[in-house]
Scaffold this motif. Sequence first.
Motif, PDB file in Angstrom:
ATOM      1  N   HIS A 189       6.906  -4.648  21.424  1.00 37.30           N
ATOM      2  CA  HIS A 189       6.122  -5.798  20.967  1.00 37.30           C
ATOM      3  C   HIS A 189       5.154  -5.438  19.851  1.00 37.30           C
ATOM      4  O   HIS A 189       4.576  -6.324  19.227  1.00 37.30           O
ATOM      5  N   ARG A 190       4.995  -4.144  19.575  1.00 38.55           N
ATOM      6  CA  ARG A 190       4.057  -3.674  18.556  1.00 38.55           C
ATOM      7  C   ARG A 190       4.788  -3.375  17.251  1.00 38.55           C
ATOM      8  O   ARG A 190       6.004  -3.231  17.218  1.00 38.55           O
ATOM      9  N   ASP A 191       4.006  -3.239  16.185  1.00 35.08           N
ATOM     10  CA  ASP A 191       4.537  -2.856  14.880  1.00 35.08           C
ATOM     11  C   ASP A 191       4.714  -1.345  14.861  1.00 35.08           C
ATOM     12  O   ASP A 191       3.799  -0.596  14.505  1.00 35.08           O
ATOM     13  N   ILE A 192       5.877  -0.860  15.280  1.00 35.55           N
ATOM     14  CA  ILE A 192       6.142   0.574  15.325  1.00 35.55           C
ATOM     15  C   ILE A 192       7.330   0.902  14.430  1.00 35.55           C
ATOM     16  O   ILE A 192       8.184   0.065  14.165  1.00 35.55           O
ATOM     17  N   VAL A 198       7.778  -9.978  12.013  1.00 34.65           N
ATOM     18  CA  VAL A 198       8.704 -10.236  10.913  1.00 34.65           C
ATOM     19  C   VAL A 198       8.220  -9.556   9.646  1.00 34.65           C
ATOM     20  O   VAL A 198       8.958  -8.826   8.976  1.00 34.65           O
ATOM     21  N   VAL A 199       6.959  -9.766   9.288  1.00 31.03           N
ATOM     22  CA  VAL A 199       6.431  -9.181   8.051  1.00 31.03           C
ATOM     23  C   VAL A 199       6.359  -7.665   8.156  1.00 31.03           C
ATOM     24  O   VAL A 199       6.776  -6.947   7.246  1.00 31.03           O
ATOM     25  N   SER A 200       5.809  -7.159   9.259  1.00 29.13           N
ATOM     26  CA  SER A 200       5.641  -5.708   9.373  1.00 29.13           C
ATOM     27  C   SER A 200       6.988  -4.998   9.377  1.00 29.13           C
ATOM     28  O   SER A 200       7.142  -3.934   8.757  1.00 29.13           O
ATOM     29  N   THR A 201       7.987  -5.579  10.044  1.00 24.56           N
ATOM     30  CA  THR A 201       9.314  -4.962  10.069  1.00 24.56           C
ATOM     31  C   THR A 201       9.953  -5.006   8.689  1.00 24.56           C
ATOM     32  O   THR A 201      10.538  -4.015   8.225  1.00 24.56           O
ATOM     33  N   ALA A 202       9.841  -6.151   8.026  1.00 26.97           N
ATOM     34  CA  ALA A 202      10.418  -6.270   6.686  1.00 26.97           C
ATOM     35  C   ALA A 202       9.726  -5.339   5.698  1.00 26.97           C
ATOM     36  O   ALA A 202      10.373  -4.742   4.825  1.00 26.97           O
ATOM     37  N   ASP A 205       0.835  -1.199   0.000  1.00 26.44           N
ATOM     38  CA  ASP A 205       0.000   0.000   0.000  1.00 26.44           C
ATOM     39  C   ASP A 205       0.871   1.250   0.000  1.00 26.44           C
ATOM     40  O   ASP A 205       1.781   1.389   0.828  1.00 26.44           O
ATOM     41  N   ALA A 206       0.568   2.190  -0.892  1.00 26.90           N
ATOM     42  CA  ALA A 206       1.355   3.425  -0.975  1.00 26.90           C
ATOM     43  C   ALA A 206       1.262   4.260   0.301  1.00 26.90           C
ATOM     44  O   ALA A 206       2.164   5.059   0.585  1.00 26.90           O
ATOM     45  N   ALA A 207       0.185   4.081   1.099  1.00 28.38           N
ATOM     46  CA  ALA A 207       0.047   4.841   2.341  1.00 28.38           C
ATOM     47  C   ALA A 207       1.176   4.541   3.319  1.00 28.38           C
ATOM     48  O   ALA A 207       1.486   5.359   4.199  1.00 28.38           O
ATOM     49  N   LEU A 208       1.814   3.380   3.177  1.00 27.28           N
ATOM     50  CA  LEU A 208       2.915   3.025   4.066  1.00 27.28           C
ATOM     51  C   LEU A 208       4.097   3.980   3.908  1.00 27.28           C
ATOM     52  O   LEU A 208       4.860   4.188   4.854  1.00 27.28           O
ATOM     53  N   LEU A 209       4.247   4.580   2.741  1.00 27.82           N
ATOM     54  CA  LEU A 209       5.354   5.510   2.520  1.00 27.82           C
ATOM     55  C   LEU A 209       5.292   6.670   3.506  1.00 27.82           C
ATOM     56  O   LEU A 209       6.307   7.071   4.079  1.00 27.82           O
ATOM     57  N   ARG A 224       8.191  -2.441   6.363  1.00 32.39           N
ATOM     58  CA  ARG A 224       8.644  -1.066   6.632  1.00 32.39           C
ATOM     59  C   ARG A 224      10.047  -0.842   6.065  1.00 32.39           C
ATOM     60  O   ARG A 224      10.352   0.225   5.531  1.00 32.39           O
ATOM     61  N   HIS A 225      10.887  -1.849   6.201  1.00 33.79           N
ATOM     62  CA  HIS A 225      12.240  -1.729   5.672  1.00 33.79           C
ATOM     63  C   HIS A 225      12.210  -1.569   4.158  1.00 33.79           C
ATOM     64  O   HIS A 225      12.919  -0.720   3.594  1.00 33.79           O
ATOM     65  N   LEU A 226      11.370  -2.353   3.477  1.00 31.83           N
ATOM     66  CA  LEU A 226      11.254  -2.229   2.026  1.00 31.83           C
ATOM     67  C   LEU A 226      10.787  -0.831   1.637  1.00 31.83           C
ATOM     68  O   LEU A 226      11.320  -0.220   0.702  1.00 31.83           O
TER      69      LEU A 226
END
Length: 317
Positions: free
Chosen positions: A225-228, A175-179, A118-122, A181-183
Amino acid sequence: METLAFQSNRLDVTEDFLSRAYTPMRIGGRPQKTGARIERASAGGLLVDKVDFDYTLSYDAGALDKVCLITLHRGLIVDTTGGGRTAHGPGETFLVALPDRPYTGEERGARYTITMFDAALLDQVAGGDERRDGPVRFTGRTPVDEEAGRRLGRTVAFLRDTVLGGPAPAAEGLVVSTALRHLAAVALTSLPGTLTAHRPRPVDGRDAGTATLRRAMTFIEENAHRDIGLSDIAAAVRVTPRAVQYAFRRHASTTPLGHLRRVRLAHAHGDLRAATTEVSSVLDIAARWGFAHPGRFAAAYRDAYGASPSDTLRAAP
């Protein structure tokens, strides 16, 4: 994690699938062969497709409304959007289109990886910044230089082969949320866009004191512990993301996300010490705290605690 597989030798069936899977489009051409194969894996807002066409086809597609990266492994993709003509070859990673724009082109016996989010993640990754006029957006579709292209390609490969692929995919929780965000962060620094045009302002430096650092560290420790990400940390301490980065660099010789990784590593250490081998594994605990790559987790753990994660687990009561 969700998966699907598609295979067809009919152009009309392939066109229908592509229109449903991505965006309404028409494909054309008069190929002798018409084999199309697509394998999809998706989790937590991240979608990775392995695509293989054994023929030449043209396409005319609507806006995707997502960030869609192509990593080309074989063949040729010729972009003709807006009357231009740009050819991409094997080894390149690029945006197939700006998220809000239609696109046209031609694929010639192409095999490639599609990575979408999703582009909103940018904006979430970039954080709020009063200097920007509107949301973060890309202004070009090819990396700013060769090293940026290689960096973007390596990141895509890691998500495809480790997070969502391989015999033991790590597609869970942090794992997914961190990866992901990194992408998004790598894409923002590798491709031309409004974010790369900004320069630091003095106000960021004035906000980068020890008080900001203490508040940011407290927020990280309470929310590891959260996706931050960086934008969440900055919003919590009410300064710009750049000010948070300056504070950590000046007073802690690290970055906000580097400190977050250390805090998560400490939580993993605690879980390993308290675990029983009957119900826990190193991989389970590493994934719980956002570490997708077992080798990197083990190396970071050994550097921090002088022992391997498995040694700590075996020594647990």
